[in-house]
Scaffold this motif. Structure first.
Motif, PDB file in Angstrom:
ATOM      1  N   CYS A 123       1.005  -1.214   0.203  1.00 43.05           N
ATOM      2  CA  CYS A 123       0.069   0.260   0.253  1.00 43.05           C
ATOM      3  C   CYS A 123       1.389   1.715   0.028  1.00 43.05           C
ATOM      4  N   ARG A 124       0.615   2.310  -0.698  1.00 39.65           N
ATOM      5  CA  ARG A 124       0.895   3.556  -0.587  1.00 39.65           C
ATOM      6  C   ARG A 124       0.494   4.492   0.054  1.00 39.65           C
ATOM      7  N   ILE A 125       0.850   5.083   1.429  1.00 43.22           N
ATOM      8  CA  ILE A 125       1.230   5.860   1.656  1.00 43.22           C
ATOM      9  C   ILE A 125       1.167   7.565   1.153  1.00 43.22           C
ATOM     10  N   ALA A 126       0.076   8.218   1.806  1.00 39.76           N
ATOM     11  CA  ALA A 126       0.266   9.899   1.796  1.00 39.76           C
ATOM     12  C   ALA A 126       0.095  10.387   3.330  1.00 39.76           C
ATOM     13  N   VAL A 127       1.051  10.998   2.840  1.00 44.40           N
ATOM     14  CA  VAL A 127       1.060  12.240   4.856  1.00 44.40           C
ATOM     15  C   VAL A 127       1.448  14.202   4.076  1.00 44.40           C
ATOM     16  N   CYS A 128       1.105  14.289   5.023  1.00 38.46           N
ATOM     17  CA  CYS A 128       1.238  16.195   5.253  1.00 38.46           C
ATOM     18  C   CYS A 128       2.612  16.161   5.467  1.00 38.46           C
ATOM     19  N   ASP A 129       3.855  17.540   5.130  1.00 38.56           N
ATOM     20  CA  ASP A 129       4.174  17.681   5.503  1.00 38.56           C
ATOM     21  C   ASP A 129       4.911  19.381   5.634  1.00 38.56           C
ATOM     22  N   PRO A 130       4.898  19.634   6.750  1.00 40.19           N
ATOM     23  CA  PRO A 130       5.450  18.600   8.173  1.00 40.19           C
ATOM     24  C   PRO A 130       4.054  17.432   9.025  1.00 40.19           C
ATOM     25  N   VAL A 131       4.659  17.202   9.454  1.00 42.41           N
ATOM     26  CA  VAL A 131       3.597  15.572  10.366  1.00 42.41           C
ATOM     27  C   VAL A 131       3.932  15.242  11.113  1.00 42.41           C
ATOM     28  N   TYR A 132       3.024  14.877  12.153  1.00 41.22           N
ATOM     29  CA  TYR A 132       3.406  14.181  13.433  1.00 41.22           C
ATOM     30  C   TYR A 132       3.991  12.508  12.596  1.00 41.22           C
ATOM     31  N   ASN A 188      -1.145  19.034  14.368  1.00 43.69           N
ATOM     32  CA  ASN A 188       0.065  18.887  14.585  1.00 43.69           C
ATOM     33  C   ASN A 188       1.304  19.235  14.003  1.00 43.69           C
ATOM     34  N   PRO A 189       2.191  19.338  13.627  1.00 43.21           N
ATOM     35  CA  PRO A 189       2.380  20.585  14.540  1.00 43.21           C
ATOM     36  C   PRO A 189       2.026  22.141  13.866  1.00 43.21           C
ATOM     37  N   THR A 190       1.431  21.991  12.787  1.00 47.71           N
ATOM     38  CA  THR A 190       0.911  23.484  12.124  1.00 47.71           C
ATOM     39  C   THR A 190      -0.051  24.598  13.238  1.00 47.71           C
ATOM     40  N   GLY A 373      10.335  23.206  13.704  1.00 46.46           N
ATOM     41  CA  GLY A 373       9.246  22.603  12.553  1.00 46.46           C
ATOM     42  C   GLY A 373      10.309  21.469  11.823  1.00 46.46           C
ATOM     43  N   SER A 374      11.787  21.599  10.790  1.00 47.07           N
ATOM     44  CA  SER A 374      12.314  20.856  10.081  1.00 47.07           C
ATOM     45  C   SER A 374      12.204  19.452  11.265  1.00 47.07           C
ATOM     46  N   GLY A 375      12.388  19.140  11.948  1.00 51.54           N
ATOM     47  CA  GLY A 375      11.622  17.682  13.200  1.00 51.54           C
ATOM     48  C   GLY A 375      10.198  16.982  12.131  1.00 51.54           C
ATOM     49  N   PHE A 376       9.956  18.045  12.002  1.00 53.49           N
ATOM     50  CA  PHE A 376       8.485  17.429  11.287  1.00 53.49           C
ATOM     51  C   PHE A 376       8.051  17.013   9.228  1.00 53.49           C
ATOM     52  N   PRO A 378      10.713  18.330   6.293  1.00 53.73           N
ATOM     53  CA  PRO A 378      10.770  18.875   5.093  1.00 53.73           C
ATOM     54  C   PRO A 378      10.838  20.722   4.957  1.00 53.73           C
ATOM     55  N   SER A 379       8.975  20.537   4.510  1.00 53.67           N
ATOM     56  CA  SER A 379       8.280  21.418   5.101  1.00 53.67           C
ATOM     57  C   SER A 379       8.410  22.599   5.553  1.00 53.67           C
ATOM     58  N   GLY A 380       8.493  21.883   7.002  1.00 59.06           N
ATOM     59  CA  GLY A 380       8.524  22.179   7.664  1.00 59.06           C
ATOM     60  C   GLY A 380       9.996  22.920   8.512  1.00 59.06           C
ATOM     61  N   GLU A 381      11.257  22.921   7.627  1.00 59.94           N
ATOM     62  CA  GLU A 381      12.439  24.265   7.432  1.00 59.94           C
ATOM     63  C   GLU A 381      11.828  25.390   7.178  1.00 59.94           C
ATOM     64  N   GLY A 382      12.586  26.054   8.291  1.00 59.55           N
ATOM     65  CA  GLY A 382      12.170  27.355   8.411  1.00 59.55           C
ATOM     66  C   GLY A 382      10.828  27.672   9.079  1.00 59.55           C
ATOM     67  N   TYR A 383      10.395  26.995   9.943  1.00 58.70           N
ATOM     68  CA  TYR A 383       9.167  26.941  11.154  1.00 58.70           C
ATOM     69  C   TYR A 383       9.729  26.589  12.908  1.00 58.70           C
ATOM     70  N   PHE A 384       8.317  26.905  13.112  1.00 59.95           N
ATOM     71  CA  PHE A 384       8.919  26.427  14.794  1.00 59.95           C
ATOM     72  C   PHE A 384       7.551  26.310  15.175  1.00 59.95           C
ATOM     73  N   ARG A 385       7.639  25.418  16.033  1.00 60.60           N
ATOM     74  CA  ARG A 385       6.451  25.065  16.852  1.00 60.60           C
ATOM     75  C   ARG A 385       6.683  25.250  18.693  1.00 60.60           C
ATOM     76  N   LEU A 386       5.717  25.552  19.041  1.00 61.16           N
ATOM     77  CA  LEU A 386       5.369  26.359  20.545  1.00 61.16           C
ATOM     78  C   LEU A 386       4.072  25.867  20.983  1.00 61.16           C
ATOM     79  N   THR A 387       3.960  24.894  22.277  1.00 53.34           N
ATOM     80  CA  THR A 387       2.532  24.490  22.157  1.00 53.34           C
ATOM     81  C   THR A 387       2.169  25.910  23.611  1.00 53.34           C
ATOM     82  N   ALA A 388       0.951  25.189  23.498  1.00 52.99           N
ATOM     83  CA  ALA A 388       0.017  25.983  24.561  1.00 52.99           C
ATOM     84  C   ALA A 388      -0.517  25.164  26.278  1.00 52.99           C
ATOM     85  N   PHE A 389       0.452  24.307  26.152  1.00 53.21           N
ATOM     86  CA  PHE A 389       0.463  23.051  27.867  1.00 53.21           C
ATOM     87  C   PHE A 389       0.909  24.114  28.492  1.00 53.21           C
ATOM     88  N   GLY A 390       1.722  24.960  28.482  1.00 53.54           N
ATOM     89  CA  GLY A 390       3.049  24.903  29.762  1.00 53.54           C
ATOM     90  C   GLY A 390       1.938  25.604  30.986  1.00 53.54           C
TER      91      GLY A 390
END
Ligand code: PLP
Length: 406
Positions: A123-132, A188-190, A373-376, A378-390
């Motif tokens: 099966c071929r999979i498709a995922v969003c980029d960036p992705v969980y 998650n993450p955008t 963002g790049s950890g999620f 290649p399209s996450g490069e140049g981005y950064f995620r902050l969480t509201a869970f603090g």
């Protein structure tokens, strides 16, 4: 001599959050006097709601009594919880989902990663980029992702659907037809969301090409806008093309308690007419021990009147943090998105810094930890995620510190 599963060797680099952990530990060791604020990992900080604690105490007492003691739990979950989920999360929203289509588990991560087992290896999979990352990694382990290209940072057999500022972080239908499509909304993450009409488009597309949508709705409780669907089963035709994963981690603070579920409608069948429902039931029965009675009782309390009221407040607390981050950073001149229907804020790194450069800058200059963002993907490069869970106090402090960066 034995050999390992070579698919595991194809997993790229070290895991995102362990790299962050190592960097933070090294910085803390070198600067023990500094107060670090962590807005990186999406883990909750508020204690469990009183209605949930009360239900757990009661369930513990039942375990101490001969008449009410419970041994092995039913493989697919206790009827009381499956019914509460079917009623509150689906039937009350007009979705045609029955209690016996709910499979209770210990969380959405396990379900998201294990569900691929019931599909053919080709099966071929498709995922969003960036992705969980769990969606791709679990398919890599199963040998379905192909080879990793260290330059593009992509796997040869995975269809990546870029989600960037250009398409408002919303993927287009892929050029090649996939068999399995992973979608996560709120994302998650955008922190991006999808309208009901847009999601209906994906359902129609999947039914047309004979694909399955694996819909991760772990952040459903954070939806605040009216035209954002809470479940894929709000769309017509989803029963023949969609599996939905949910979690109690983010709506009820169960990250340390562990509970989630997956919905597999009975109509969902492969090209030969084999029902996925039976396959997933078999998989659960063979490879999963079931969530403990005490935890499933805690889950039932999420749907009590008191539980619902208390959790509404808890979600509002985190969403207030999201607003503090979103408004504060926007006012300071950052380019920000997300945070309206999701507990994540996705910001563009300033001055063309890479995601990891910004991570280091933030850690070293203002002692705030976020997620590159790049950890999620290649399209996450140049981005950064902050969480509201603090905590609210730390969130305010972190934003004030970040304002000094621009
Ligand atoms: N799905 C998404 C998109 C997530 O971000 C997370 C956790 O961060 C999970 C699933 C995991 O949920 P759980 O804690 O129920 O395993």
């Amino acid at each position: 001599m034995f050999k390992v599963n070579e698919n595991y060797l194809k997993l790229p680099g070290s895991y995102l959050f362990s790299t962050i952990g190592k960097k933070v530990a090294a910085y803390t060791a070198a600067h023990p006097e500094k107060e670090i604020i962590r807005l990186g990992i999406g883990d909750v900080t508020q204690p469990l709601a009183p209605a949930i604690i009360e239900a757990m105490h009661k369930a513990v007492d039942e375990m101490a009594c001969k008449e009410t003691f419970k041994g092995y739990a039913p493989d697919l979950g206790y009827e009381f919880l499956r019914s509460a989920i079917a009623k509150n999360d689906y039937q009350d929203r007009g979705c045609d989902i029955a209690a016996d289509e709910i499979f209770v588990s210990d969380g959405a991560k396990c379900d998201c990663s294990n569900i691929q087992e019931i599909f053919s290896a080709d099966c071929r999979i498709a995922v969003c980029d960036p992705v969980y990352p769990v969606y791709v990694d679990s398919n890599v382990m199963a040998g379905r992702a192909g080879e990793y290209n260290t330059v593009t940072e992509m796997f040869s057999n995975v269809i990546y659907m870029p989600c960037t500022e250009g398409n408002n972080f919303s993927p287009e239908f892929p050029k090649e037809n996939p068999d399995l499509i992973y979608l996560c909304y709120p994302n998650n993450p955008t922190g991006a969301t999808i309208t009901k009409d847009e999601l209906q488009g994906w359902v129609d597309y999947a039914n047309k090409i004979g694909a399955v949508i694996l819909y991760d709705a772990a952040y459903e409780a954070y939806i605040s806008e009216a035209d954002v669907p809470h479940s894929i089963y709000e769309c017509e035709g989803a029963r023949t093309c969609a599996i939905e994963m949910r979690s109690f981690s983010k709506n009820a603070g169960f990250t340390g308690v562990r509970l989630g579920f997956t919905v597999v409608p009975k109509e969902l069948k492969d090209a030969d007419g084999v029902a996925l429902h039976g396959l997933w039931a078999r998989r659960h029965g063979t490879k999963y021990n079931g969530a403990p009675y005490i935890i499933q009782k805690a889950g039932e309390a999420v749907y009590s009147e008191a539980g619902k009221a208390q959790l509404k407040e808890q979600v509002a607390y985190y969403m207030n943090n999201a607003k503090v981050i979103y408004d504060g950073l926007k006012e300071a001149g950052f380019s920000v998105s997300g945070g309206v229907n999701a507990p994540y804020i996705w910001l563009k790194t300033p001055g063309n810094m890479t995601s990891w450069e910004f991570f280091d800058h933030l850690l070293e200059d203002v002692n705030v930890v976020g997620t590159p963002g790049s950890g999620f993907g290649p399209s996450g490069e140049g981005y950064f995620r902050l969480t509201a869970f603090g905590t609210y106090e730390n969130t305010v402090k972190a934003v004030e510190r970040m304002k000094t960066l621009l």
